[in-house]
Motif scaffolding. Structure first.
Motif, PDB file in Angstrom:
ATOM      1  N   GLU A  36       0.819  -1.215   0.000  1.00 26.95           N
ATOM      2  CA  GLU A  36       0.000   0.000   0.000  1.00 26.95           C
ATOM      3  C   GLU A  36       0.853   1.265   0.000  1.00 26.95           C
ATOM      4  N   GLU A  37       1.895   1.279   0.824  1.00 31.17           N
ATOM      5  CA  GLU A  37       2.771   2.463   0.898  1.00 31.17           C
ATOM      6  C   GLU A  37       3.463   2.713  -0.439  1.00 31.17           C
ATOM      7  N   TYR A  38       3.955   1.636  -1.044  1.00 34.34           N
ATOM      8  CA  TYR A  38       4.673   1.771  -2.314  1.00 34.34           C
ATOM      9  C   TYR A  38       3.736   2.149  -3.463  1.00 34.34           C
ATOM     10  N   ILE A  39       2.474   1.728  -3.371  1.00 32.43           N
ATOM     11  CA  ILE A  39       1.507   2.057  -4.420  1.00 32.43           C
ATOM     12  C   ILE A  39       1.375   3.571  -4.560  1.00 32.43           C
ATOM     13  N   ILE A  40       1.184   4.248  -3.439  1.00 30.57           N
ATOM     14  CA  ILE A  40       1.015   5.702  -3.484  1.00 30.57           C
ATOM     15  C   ILE A  40       2.292   6.379  -3.963  1.00 30.57           C
ATOM     16  N   GLN A  41       3.444   5.883  -3.500  1.00 30.40           N
ATOM     17  CA  GLN A  41       4.721   6.440  -3.971  1.00 30.40           C
ATOM     18  C   GLN A  41       4.875   6.254  -5.476  1.00 30.40           C
ATOM     19  N   GLY A  42       4.452   5.079  -5.960  1.00 30.66           N
ATOM     20  CA  GLY A  42       4.570   4.804  -7.394  1.00 30.66           C
ATOM     21  C   GLY A  42       3.659   5.675  -8.239  1.00 30.66           C
ATOM     22  N   LEU A  43       2.441   5.934  -7.733  1.00 28.12           N
ATOM     23  CA  LEU A  43       1.516   6.803  -8.474  1.00 28.12           C
ATOM     24  C   LEU A  43       2.050   8.227  -8.580  1.00 28.12           C
ATOM     25  N   ASP A  44       2.790   8.659  -7.581  1.00 28.03           N
ATOM     26  CA  ASP A  44       3.349  10.022  -7.568  1.00 28.03           C
ATOM     27  C   ASP A  44       4.743  10.089  -8.181  1.00 28.03           C
ATOM     28  N   HIS A  45       5.260   8.959  -8.640  1.00 32.01           N
ATOM     29  CA  HIS A  45       6.641   8.910  -9.158  1.00 32.01           C
ATOM     30  C   HIS A  45       6.763   9.739 -10.438  1.00 32.01           C
ATOM     31  N   PRO A  46       7.855  10.473 -10.605  1.00 36.09           N
ATOM     32  CA  PRO A  46       8.004  11.302 -11.809  1.00 36.09           C
ATOM     33  C   PRO A  46       8.240  10.500 -13.094  1.00 36.09           C
ATOM     34  N   HIS A  47       8.698   9.264 -12.956  1.00 29.65           N
ATOM     35  CA  HIS A  47       9.009   8.465 -14.147  1.00 29.65           C
ATOM     36  C   HIS A  47       7.751   7.727 -14.619  1.00 29.65           C
ATOM     37  N   PRO A  48       7.320   7.929 -15.882  1.00 28.17           N
ATOM     38  CA  PRO A  48       6.083   7.288 -16.378  1.00 28.17           C
ATOM     39  C   PRO A  48       6.082   5.774 -16.264  1.00 28.17           C
ATOM     40  N   VAL A  49       7.248   5.144 -16.426  1.00 25.67           N
ATOM     41  CA  VAL A  49       7.282   3.681 -16.410  1.00 25.67           C
ATOM     42  C   VAL A  49       6.933   3.141 -15.030  1.00 25.67           C
ATOM     43  N   VAL A  50       7.260   3.882 -13.986  1.00 20.84           N
ATOM     44  CA  VAL A  50       6.910   3.464 -12.622  1.00 20.84           C
ATOM     45  C   VAL A  50       5.413   3.650 -12.390  1.00 20.84           C
ATOM     46  N   LYS A  51       4.884   4.776 -12.864  1.00 22.77           N
ATOM     47  CA  LYS A  51       3.431   4.989 -12.779  1.00 22.77           C
ATOM     48  C   LYS A  51       2.696   3.834 -13.458  1.00 22.77           C
ATOM     49  N   CYS A  52       3.159   3.460 -14.647  1.00 26.87           N
ATOM     50  CA  CYS A  52       2.497   2.380 -15.404  1.00 26.87           C
ATOM     51  C   CYS A  52       2.584   1.053 -14.653  1.00 26.87           C
ATOM     52  N   LEU A  53       3.727   0.800 -14.024  1.00 28.93           N
ATOM     53  CA  LEU A  53       3.893  -0.418 -13.232  1.00 28.93           C
ATOM     54  C   LEU A  53       2.796  -0.515 -12.168  1.00 28.93           C
ATOM     55  N   VAL A  54       2.570   0.581 -11.455  1.00 29.82           N
ATOM     56  CA  VAL A  54       1.585   0.594 -10.373  1.00 29.82           C
ATOM     57  C   VAL A  54       0.167   0.604 -10.930  1.00 29.82           C
ATOM     58  N   LEU A  55      -0.081   1.410 -11.949  1.00 26.67           N
ATOM     59  CA  LEU A  55      -1.429   1.500 -12.529  1.00 26.67           C
ATOM     60  C   LEU A  55      -1.909   0.137 -13.042  1.00 26.67           C
ATOM     61  N   ASN A  56      -0.995  -0.638 -13.590  1.00 29.62           N
ATOM     62  CA  ASN A  56      -1.362  -1.970 -14.086  1.00 29.62           C
ATOM     63  C   ASN A  56      -1.891  -2.871 -12.981  1.00 29.62           C
ATOM     64  N   GLN A  57      -1.433  -2.633 -11.749  1.00 27.70           N
ATOM     65  CA  GLN A  57      -1.900  -3.466 -10.639  1.00 27.70           C
ATOM     66  C   GLN A  57      -3.384  -3.230 -10.358  1.00 27.70           C
ATOM     67  N   PHE A  58      -3.845  -1.994 -10.555  1.00 29.11           N
ATOM     68  CA  PHE A  58      -5.253  -1.682 -10.298  1.00 29.11           C
ATOM     69  C   PHE A  58      -6.189  -2.427 -11.241  1.00 29.11           C
ATOM     70  N   LEU A  59      -5.694  -2.803 -12.410  1.00 26.61           N
ATOM     71  CA  LEU A  59      -6.528  -3.534 -13.368  1.00 26.61           C
ATOM     72  C   LEU A  59      -6.829  -4.952 -12.882  1.00 26.61           C
ATOM     73  N   LYS A  60      -6.104  -5.393 -11.835  1.00 26.92           N
ATOM     74  CA  LYS A  60      -6.356  -6.714 -11.265  1.00 26.92           C
ATOM     75  C   LYS A  60      -7.523  -6.699 -10.280  1.00 26.92           C
ATOM     76  N   CYS A  61      -7.927  -5.527  -9.848  1.00 31.31           N
ATOM     77  CA  CYS A  61      -9.027  -5.400  -8.898  1.00 31.31           C
ATOM     78  C   CYS A  61     -10.319  -5.857  -9.588  1.00 31.31           C
ATOM     79  N   GLU A  62     -10.997  -6.840  -9.027  1.00 34.53           N
ATOM     80  CA  GLU A  62     -12.096  -7.495  -9.751  1.00 34.53           C
ATOM     81  C   GLU A  62     -13.489  -7.137  -9.263  1.00 34.53           C
ATOM     82  N   GLY A  63     -13.626  -6.450  -8.138  1.00 36.67           N
ATOM     83  CA  GLY A  63     -14.974  -6.136  -7.676  1.00 36.67           C
ATOM     84  C   GLY A  63     -14.975  -5.288  -6.427  1.00 36.67           C
ATOM     85  N   SER A  64     -16.158  -4.782  -6.075  1.00 39.18           N
ATOM     86  CA  SER A  64     -16.271  -3.885  -4.935  1.00 39.18           C
ATOM     87  C   SER A  64     -15.956  -4.575  -3.612  1.00 39.18           C
TER      88      SER A  64
END
Length: 513
Positions: free
Chosen positions: A98-126
């Motif tokens: 969880e801590e690293y997720i927020i750091q990754g979303l705020d990371h200046p490098h796009p490739v790190v943002k993409c790494l973290v954003l891809n994890q959210f696509l695994k979320c399957e339901g409420s």
């Protein structure tokens, strides 16, 4: 003793380098080693490399390297981390990182943002674990003057999360709304990324629509139509139908005059010969043609309230309409007719249909193809058309080419131009859906003979459509009783042989000659 495997050597070297001071040489060594490890993860065996890597290099060490002062090292480590996270579920990612997720979303490098954003696509339901802290950081990932991998992925992730039910509870908190307001004060690209996610959120939630309305997001969207930039207003018209997927959202947009203003804009643009005027008319026509398929509006009532079909007829009749406008009107008429309820309405718009028939009868080249595509849409909005819809299609059929439409269509198909051949075959395939169409085809030997004649010189697409037409005929109710027994038997054999069958006897004869 078994030889040490290459990936084990690579991992050991990485561990040694991680214990060293971050000199330029060490950074270079890490970069090269992680590039090698990335290749070894791809070539496998994945499970062995995966387990050995994580047994020696914890995720915490990998995440710490994402702050390294070397962009190439960051990119390589992000790639390896992404490969290692592939089999990890969203629940585990959320629980552990969880801590690293927020750091990754705020990371200046796009490739790190993409790494973290891809994890959210695994979320399957409420019911999946989540944190409301993610929301504002996700929205901020939409920031940027132009689309890039991270902004596109951020929009995809937010849309996905809204679709699986995370919108109201986690993505529309006060902190998230603050981030949204900041984005809406930015450039067009940022604003429309927000609108795209807004549309995805409101499709399944009237509560979300009401919240966006109260927070002024809907008002901001509606103001885009008044932009001096015609591309912005075109984007607005493009998005409106998607925002009308529920009666609540449609009724609101209707009540504030979105559609009446659009129709007035269409009338005003008639005397505007500028590029802006032309683009505006095209955008508005497409808006109305797409509205017939929205779930929020009742199709027939919408078309009765807004006389867009008559506008289309006027465009087709006018000698002042340019080629692009006529083409758009033809396409829009086809799109409207492709909706069963709209087709029944269209059947009573005699003047518009008469204008369309006139355009078809005199059309050439690409416009002829577009007319055929429109006819296919009108003939085939449903696999089981109602009696009223079928009768409307028959009346149009009898008007085309003074009742000789199938004859002229067969000639069009036989010219050998693949685009017009495919468009013509698509029309015939839709005719099969109607009892009158099946009867007309069976009574015209030229089209039946053409369909049964295999010709490998025709393009693959044309051959596939030829097969589709015959398959539709064979499967049609009453086809066996409509066609002569011998003809139906040959059509059935064609289907059994497939679209690209070549007679082996004929092939041998050809080679021997």
């Amino acid at each position: 003793m078994q030889d040490e495997k290459d990936y084990t050597k690579t991992i050991k070297l990485i561990c040694e380098l991680l214990q060293s001071d971050p000199t330029p040489e060490v950074i270079l060594g890490l970069r090269e080693s992680f590039e090698t490890l990335s290749k070894q993860l791809r070539t496998g065996p994945f499970l062995e490399v995966f387990e050995t890597t994580l047994s020696n290099i914890p995720f915490a060490a990998l995440f710490s390297l994402l702050a390294a002062p070397d962009n190439r090292l960051i990119a390589t480590v992000a790639e390896v981390t992404g490969q290692l996270l592939k089999p990890v579920t969203w629940a585990m990612v959320h629980q552990t990182f969880e801590e690293y997720i927020i750091q990754g979303l705020d990371h200046p490098h796009p490739v790190v943002k993409c790494l973290v954003l891809n994890q959210f696509l695994k979320c399957e339901g409420s019911s999946d674990p989540f944190s409301s802290q993610y929301g504002p950081h996700l929205w901020k990932c939409l920031d940027g003057k132009s689309d890039n991998d991270s902004t596109k992925l951020a929009k995809q992730a937010l849309t996905h999360l809204c679709n699986v039910g995370m919108g109201m509870d986690y993505l529309l908190t006060e902190a998230s709304l603050k981030a949204i307001r900041t984005l809406l004060s930015g450039n067009e690209s940022q604003r429309f990324r927000v609108y795209d996610v807004m549309v995805a959120t409101t499709k399944n939630s009237d509560s979300a629509f009401e919240l966006f309305r109260q927070e002024g997001v809907i008002s901001a969207f509606l103001s885009e139509v008044s932009s001096d930039d015609v591309l912005v207003s075109m984007n607005f018209y493009e998005l409106v139908p998607a925002l009308c997927e529920t009666p609540v959202s449609y009724d609101y947009l209707d009540s504030v005059g979105v559609f009446s203003k659009a129709l007035n804009c269409l009338a005003d643009a008639k005397t505007d010969d500028s590029v802006t005027g032309s683009l505006t008319r095209v955008a508005v026509l497409k808006l109305f043609s797409r509205m017939v398929d929205t779930k929020g509006a009742e199709t027939k009532a919408f078309l009765e309230k807004y006389s867009v079909v008559r506008e289309l007829g006027d465009i087709l009749k006018s000698s002042e309409s340019n080629g692009e406008l006529i083409s758009t009107a033809v396409n829009c008429l086809g799109a409207i007719g492709n909706n069963p309820a709209a087709l029944e309405f269209l059947a009573n718009e005699k003047e518009a249909l008469k204008a369309f028939v006139s355009v078809y009868d005199t059309s050439l080249g690409h416009l002829r193809v577009e007319c055929l595509q429109a006819i296919a849409c009108i003939f085939g909005p449903s696999s089981t058309p109602s009696k009223e819809a079928s009768q409307a299609c028959y009346e149009l059929y009898m008007q085309l080419d003074d009742g000789k439409f199938l004859m002229s269509l067969t000639k069009e198909i036989m010219k050998g131009f693949e685009e017009s051949c495919v468009a013509g075959l698509a029309v015939i395939q839709k005719m099969v859906l109607h009892a009158w169409g099946l009867r007309e085809i069976s009574n015209y030997k030229n089209i039946v003979n053409f369909l049964l004649m295999r010709d490998s010189s025709r393009g693959k697409n044309a051959q596939q459509w030829q097969f589709t037409v015959i398959e539709s005929i064979v499967r049609a109710p009453n086809a066996k009783d409509t066609f002569e027994p011998d003809t139906f038997a040959r059509l059935s054999q064609y289907v059994r042989e497939g679209p690209y069958f070549v007679n082996s006897v004929a092939q041998v004869a050809l080679k021997s000659s």
